[in-house]
Design an enzyme around this catalytic site. Structure first.
Site, PDB file in Angstrom:
ATOM      1  N   LYS A   1    -106.316  84.119  57.332  1.00 27.07           N
ATOM      2  CA  LYS A   1    -107.335  84.434  58.296  1.00 27.07           C
ATOM      3  C   LYS A   1    -106.681  84.961  59.760  1.00 27.07           C
ATOM      4  O   LYS A   1    -106.981  84.760  60.804  1.00 27.07           O
ATOM      5  CB  LYS A   1    -108.274  83.359  58.615  1.00 27.07           C
ATOM      6  CG  LYS A   1    -109.130  83.019  57.356  1.00 27.07           C
ATOM      7  CD  LYS A   1    -110.104  81.700  57.646  1.00 27.07           C
ATOM      8  CE  LYS A   1    -110.756  81.536  56.440  1.00 27.07           C
ATOM      9  NZ  LYS A   1    -110.085  80.741  55.500  1.00 27.07           N
TER      10      LYS A   1
HETATM   11  O1  LIG Z   1    -111.511  83.083  53.850  1.00 27.93           O
HETATM   12  C1  LIG Z   1    -111.709  81.913  52.930  1.00 27.93           C
HETATM   13  O2  LIG Z   1    -111.362  81.719  52.003  1.00 27.93           O
HETATM   14  C2  LIG Z   1    -112.921  81.107  53.775  1.00 27.93           C
HETATM   15  C3  LIG Z   1    -113.793  81.745  54.039  1.00 27.93           C
HETATM   16  C4  LIG Z   1    -115.231  80.906  54.506  1.00 27.93           C
HETATM   17  O3  LIG Z   1    -116.115  81.596  54.740  1.00 27.93           O
HETATM   18  N1  LIG Z   1    -115.363  79.724  53.902  1.00 27.93           N
HETATM   19  C5  LIG Z   1    -114.041  79.077  53.208  1.00 27.93           C
HETATM   20  O4  LIG Z   1    -114.496  77.980  52.793  1.00 27.93           O
HETATM   21  N2  LIG Z   1    -113.087  79.792  53.087  1.00 27.93           N
HETATM   22  C6  LIG Z   1    -111.928  79.150  52.334  1.00 27.93           C
HETATM   23  O5  LIG Z   1    -112.265  78.720  50.928  1.00 27.93           O
HETATM   24  C7  LIG Z   1    -111.671  77.391  50.757  1.00 27.93           C
HETATM   25  C8  LIG Z   1    -112.864  76.619  50.290  1.00 27.93           C
HETATM   26  O6  LIG Z   1    -112.342  75.454  49.584  1.00 27.93           O
HETATM   27  P1  LIG Z   1    -113.332  74.220  48.980  1.00 27.93           P
HETATM   28  O7  LIG Z   1    -114.750  74.251  49.829  1.00 27.93           O
HETATM   29  O8  LIG Z   1    -112.441  73.099  48.787  1.00 27.93           O
HETATM   30  O9  LIG Z   1    -113.752  75.047  47.643  1.00 27.93           O
HETATM   31  C9  LIG Z   1    -110.870  76.794  51.862  1.00 27.93           C
HETATM   32  O10 LIG Z   1    -109.453  77.231  51.664  1.00 27.93           O
HETATM   33  C10 LIG Z   1    -111.355  77.594  52.992  1.00 27.93           C
HETATM   34  O11 LIG Z   1    -110.599  77.819  54.146  1.00 27.93           O
END
Ligand SMILES: O=C(O)c1cc(=O)[nH]c(=O)n1[C@@H]1O[C@H](COP(=O)(O)O)[C@@H](O)[C@H]1O
Length: 311
Positions: free
Chosen positions: A106
């Site tokens: 990000k």
């Molecule tokens: O850019 C991302 O990957 C991201 C954007 C977003 O809006 N929401 C989000 O959860 N993420 C990322 O996606 C992953 C979600 O993880 P889990 O919730 O464990 O599946 C993490 O690495 C977050 O940082």
């Protein structure tokens, strides 16, 4: 074009999902941690080595059924330079196994600093005329809210080295609407950012109709996923928030096109911690991750017409 390579991996595995490797040390099975603590004491090095072994075991189990991984940089940076080394080694290992790697950083800054981020994560770093790959991911998540100055340096690297970016458009978190849902005239902030992705992407179009500039749209907002899919025909979506954050397969299906392409759904904790949920022997953690990848894939594709290259 890098998004073409991602699409080819998705069609080959018939799986539009990506495993997030966000490895907190507490997710790593005790038998791996104990081994590393014995060798390196309770140090950042021990943690980083344990995480690398954890990641490699998961990659070994899933690389034939999953097109991509998404390591989130924060989980490596928290273990200092040893952790950053593990991030590099994880990226290289997954690429050797044929997986597409999206580093979740990000990143965003003003132009000159963004050039440094672009070289670090997507391009090559100049060392006295010698050009060297620093991290070498296929794609990077970025924040576009500083405007074109922050994105143009990345587009240069995308063109030169066949890379891609995913720009935050409508994020999965609860408070994302505080800013992103506000209106500029009759358009929301996130829809405006989506339009900017289409514009930036026109410089780096791929052969399957999607550009090298993707967008992040959360699995927790199915209505907005449908809205963005209709509005952004050339923008590939990274859809995080499935599973642990409450997003489901029916909701994420709104982000796909008629060929079952146009989106890739992320799950991090759901896959890494599958062995805890299953309550199986922790020695079996990587096999549990594989079972969860298969379950998630079947869940998502049950809502898609097919997964095929465009006619
Ligand atoms: O850019 C991302 O990957 C991201 C954007 C977003 O809006 N929401 C989000 O959860 N993420 C990322 O996606 C992953 C979600 O993880 P889990 O919730 O464990 O599946 C993490 O690495 C977050 O940082």
């Amino acid at each position: 074009m890098s998004m073409d390579r991602l699409i080819e991996n998705i069609v080959k595995t018939q799986n539009p999902s990506v495993v997030g490797l966000d490895p907190k040390l507490e997710y790593v099975p005790e038998f791996i941690k104990e081994k590393k603590f014995k060798k390196y004491d309770r140090t950042l090095k021990a943690a980083a080595k344990a995480i690398l072994e954890f990641n490699k075991c998961i990659i070994d189990e899933i690389h034939d059924i999953c097109p991509a991984i998404k390591p989130q940089a924060a989980y490596y940076e928290m273990y200092g330079y040893e952790g950053v080394k593990t991030l590099y080694k994880t990226i290289q290992y997954a690429k050797e196994k044929g997986m597409f790697v999206m580093t979740d950083g990000k990143r965003n800054d003003i132009g000159a600093t963004m050039e440094a981020y672009a070289a670090a994560h997507l391009g090559l770093t100049d060392v006295g005329g010698e050009k060297i790959e620093a991290f070498g991911a296929d794609a990077l998540t970025v924040n576009g809210y500083l405007g074109s100055d922050g994105i143009n340096p990345l587009l240069e690297q995308c063109k030169l080295y066949d890379k891609g970016i995913f720009v935050l458009v409508k994020t999965s978190n609860k408070s994302s609407g505080e800013l992103q849902d506000l209106k500029i005239g009759d358009k929301t902030v996130y829809a405006t950012m989506g339009d900017m992705c289409e514009k930036w992407g026109s410089e780096v179009m791929g052969k399957y109709g999607y550009s090298g500039v993707g967008a992040v749209v959360g699995a927790t907002y199915p209505e907005q996923l449908a809205e963005m899919r209709a509005a952004l025909p050339h923008t590939f979506f990274l859809v995080p928030g499935y599973g642990a954050q409450g997003g489901g397969a029916e909701g994420v299906s709104k982000g796909f096109d008629k060929n079952g392409l146009g989106a890739i759904v992320n799950s991090s904790r759901g896959v890494m911690c599958a062995y805890k949920k299953e309550e199986c022997d922790e020695q079996d953690f990587a096999k549990a991750a594989r079972r969860e990848v298969i379950r998630m894939k079947e869940d998502i594709i049950s809502y898609l017409p097919r997964i095929a290259f465009p006619d």
